[in-house]
Design an enzyme around this catalytic site. Structure first.
Site, mmCIF file in Angstrom:
data_model
loop_
_atom_site.group_PDB
_atom_site.id
_atom_site.type_symbol
_atom_site.label_atom_id
_atom_site.label_comp_id
_atom_site.label_asym_id
_atom_site.label_seq_id
_atom_site.Cartn_x
_atom_site.Cartn_y
_atom_site.Cartn_z
ATOM 1 N N GLY A 47 -33.732 -13.547 -76.834
ATOM 2 C CA GLY A 47 -34.375 -12.604 -77.010
ATOM 3 C C GLY A 47 -34.966 -12.717 -75.590
ATOM 4 N N CYS A 48 -35.232 -13.651 -74.631
ATOM 5 C CA CYS A 48 -36.439 -13.021 -73.835
ATOM 6 C C CYS A 48 -35.921 -11.985 -72.455
ATOM 7 C CB CYS A 48 -36.483 -14.602 -73.169
ATOM 8 S SG CYS A 48 -37.402 -15.945 -73.716
ATOM 9 N N THR A 49 -34.468 -12.139 -72.264
ATOM 10 C CA THR A 49 -33.745 -10.668 -71.680
ATOM 11 C C THR A 49 -34.345 -9.612 -72.574
ATOM 12 O OG1 THR A 49 -32.211 -12.020 -71.148
ATOM 13 C CG2 THR A 49 -31.609 -10.438 -70.769
#
Length: 158
Positions: A47-49
């Protein structure tokens, strides 16, 4: 549990943190400039990527609007540097290891996974205008759609 942190129209809480590329990011260093402070749970997770790469793609347009973008996680600098390099992230990724900044912005919250409760970073963003006031707050951000939402809100600042 009520969400702490600044509301829209409030002054942005002060901060100063080490960031990727040997930089330091601070509220005083951004005086008079609009910026986006976005909090993410952990470097190099799916998700952060997605979120970071979406913002990186939108950087040219955000830059035209004069917007500085800063990503904030509780990670130490080495994994942050690795994440930035791996995905070619040019904007500063800051380390909020003691989560003091996250607490000031109300993004260090109780989370739950598999029935276990723990403290962690809520994926949230704060758009701050040139006068240091919070113009827009996003809570529980959807990584895929975030860059477009930020771009739209940032256009409203100009």
């Amino acid at each position: 549990m009520s969400e702490a942190g600044p509301a829209e129209g409030a002054a942005a809480p002060d901060f100063s943190m080490p960031a990727s590329g040997g930089r330091t990011v601070s509220l005083s260093g951004l005086k008079g400039k609009p910026f986006l402070l976005y909090f993410y749970p952990k470097a190099d997770t799916p998700g952060c990527t997605k979120q970071a790469c979406g913002i990186q793609e939108a950087l040219p347009q955000l830059g035209k609007l004069g917007l500085t973008v800063i990503g904030v996680s509780p990670d130490k600098i080495p994994p942050i540097e690795k994440f930035a390099k791996k995905f070619g992230l040019e904007f500063p990724l800051a380390s909020d290891e003691d989560h003091k900044v996250a607490e000031a912005y109300g993004t260090w919250v109780e989370k739950s996974m598999y029935g276990k409760k723990y403290m962690g970073m809520e994926r949230s963003s704060f758009l701050v205008d040139g006068s240091g006031k919070v113009a827009k707050v996003w809570r529980k951000v959807k990584p895929e759609a975030h860059a477009a939402e930020v771009l739209k809100a940032a256009q409203g600042l100009a």
